[in-house]
Design an enzyme around this catalytic site. Structure first.
Site, PDB file in Angstrom:
ATOM      1  N   SER A  86       5.736  29.279   5.423  1.00  0.00           N
ATOM      2  CA  SER A  86       5.107  29.824   4.212  1.00  0.00           C
ATOM      3  C   SER A  86       5.995  30.758   3.393  1.00  0.00           C
ATOM      4  O   SER A  86       6.450  31.801   3.886  1.00  0.00           O
ATOM      5  CB  SER A  86       3.830  30.585   4.611  1.00  0.00           C
ATOM      6  OG  SER A  86       3.303  31.291   3.519  1.00  0.00           O
TER       7      SER A  86
HETATM    8  N1  LIG Z   1       2.493  28.230  -1.077  1.00  0.00           N
HETATM    9  C1  LIG Z   1       1.629  28.613   0.021  1.00  0.00           C
HETATM   10  C2  LIG Z   1       2.446  29.327   1.021  1.00  0.00           C
HETATM   11  O1  LIG Z   1       1.911  29.706   2.071  1.00  0.00           O
HETATM   12  O2  LIG Z   1       3.647  29.526   0.729  1.00  0.00           O
HETATM   13  C3  LIG Z   1       0.592  27.729   0.415  1.00  0.00           C
HETATM   14  C4  LIG Z   1       0.270  29.037  -0.244  1.00  0.00           C
END
Ligand SMILES: NC1(C(=O)O)CC1
Ligand SMILES: Cc1ncc(COP(=O)(O)O)c(C=O)c1O
Length: 332
Positions: free
Chosen positions: A81
């Site tokens: 993420s």
């Molecule tokens: N772009 C996201 C992340 O965790 O980076 C899905 C929210």
């Protein structure tokens, strides 16, 4: 900055993380290939940590956390993420603690390597998707409260009405830039994960009565009922701002290639094409799929004659999935 947007947002606490207007850059080779003028707003260069769209949301989310006297930020995501890493980094830069509630295979690559390098507390759980992490994050918050902490919970992607304000502000920034550049856009295109960026662009474009259509490229079913979620986020953010506006139905196209995070050859090859022709690096999870969708839609005449792509960052994803990308890409 559009005066109405600036005025409406001035009442919200905001920490400055985006230290400059991100540039809008013309892409001559891509434009020539498509027969459509393609520009990119370099929100990969927002200027904090790995940059990206999350930094704009975090200005308001962390502003709210600080205003409320919170001392620990909790958020969720996959181990790769972008949002989770830059949220924790920004929190730490403000003297707050951070706990990341994550899922996925723990590999010291990309954002997860950065999490560890920066000494960020991560808790990784055996679940299938981010949405399953929210109840866990709430339990972590309860644990911290019982330990005398004051936690601030941020949903995946920062997709809340407060986080949405970040891209309302971006729409106001784009407004002032196009007047300086003397350009007009028929479409503004953005990668969609949790939906907050698109919701902010939709609401901000409505507030400034922008001439362009706002188009989202879903990168893989990250969220169920995405259209409704984006519309509701925009309306909730409008309510937060004290506005009664009619936000248009979101226009979202699916270019997830079957699944969130799935690495595919077409996107890996596009990333190579855009990198070698324009010097801009896209990522395989978000911006590469979104740009693939932009090019296909532009070729079909769906986006008009002049298009602005929001480069939302994601660079660490290249280092998380680089080997897999090479395996899929055709040999030169
Ligand atoms: N772009 C996201 C992340 O965790 O980076 C899905 C929210
Ligand atoms: C690099 C990148 N681009 C685009 C997005 C999509 O933004 P949003 O979550 O606001 O839909 C994300 C996260 O979801 C991201 O990390």
């Amino acid at each position: 900055m559009h005066p109405k947007v600036g005025s409406l947002l001035s009442k919200f606490p905001r920490v400055e993380l985006v230290r400059w207007e991100t540039p809008i850059q013309y892409l001559p080779r891509v434009s020539r290939k498509l027969g459509v003028d393609v520009y990119v707003k370099r929100d990969d260069l927002t200027g904090f940590g790995i940059g990206g769209n999350k930094v704009r949301k975090l200005e308001f989310l962390l502003g709210d956390a600080v205003a409320k006297g919170c001392d620990t930020v909790i958020t969720t995501g996959a181990v790769h993420s972008n949002h989770a890493f830059v949220t924790a980094l920004a929190a730490k830069s403000l003297g707050l603690d951070a706990v990341l509630v994550l899922y996925g295979k723990e590999q010291l690559k990309g954002n997860y390597l950065l999490d560890k390098l920066m000494g960020i507390e991560t808790r990784v759980y055996d679940v299938e998707r981010t949405s399953e992490l929210w109840p866990i994050a709430q339990k972590v918050a309860e644990e911290l409260r019982n330990a005398g902490k004051k936690p601030y919970l941020i949903p995946a992607g920062g997709a809340s009405p407060v986080g949405t304000l970040g891209y309302v502000r971006a729409a106001g920034e784009i407004y002032s830039q196009i007047r300086q550049l003397g350009v007009e856009f028929d479409s503004v295109v953005d990668a969609v994960g949790s939906g907050g960026t698109l919701a902010g662009l939709l609401l901000g474009s409505t507030i400034i009565d922008a001439p362009w259509q706002v188009v989202g490229i879903d990168v893989g079913g990250f969220v169920e009922g995405l259209n409704e979620r984006v519309k509701n986020l925009a309306l909730e953010a409008a309510e937060l701002m004290g506005l009664s506006v009619d936000v248009p139905e979101p226009k979202i196209y699916d270019y997830g290639f079957g699944a969130y995070g799935k690495i595919v050859r077409e996107v890996a090859e596009l990333i190579r094409f855009v990198g070698t022709s324009e010097g801009i690096i896209l990522d395989p999870v978000y911006t590469g799929k979104a740009f693939y969708g932009l090019m296909e839609l532009a070729e079909k005449g769906e986006l008009g004659e002049s298009v602005l792509f929001i480069h939302t960052g994601g660079f660490p994803g290249v280092f998380h999935y680089g080997e897999e990308m090479l395996e899929t890409i055709k040999k030169p």
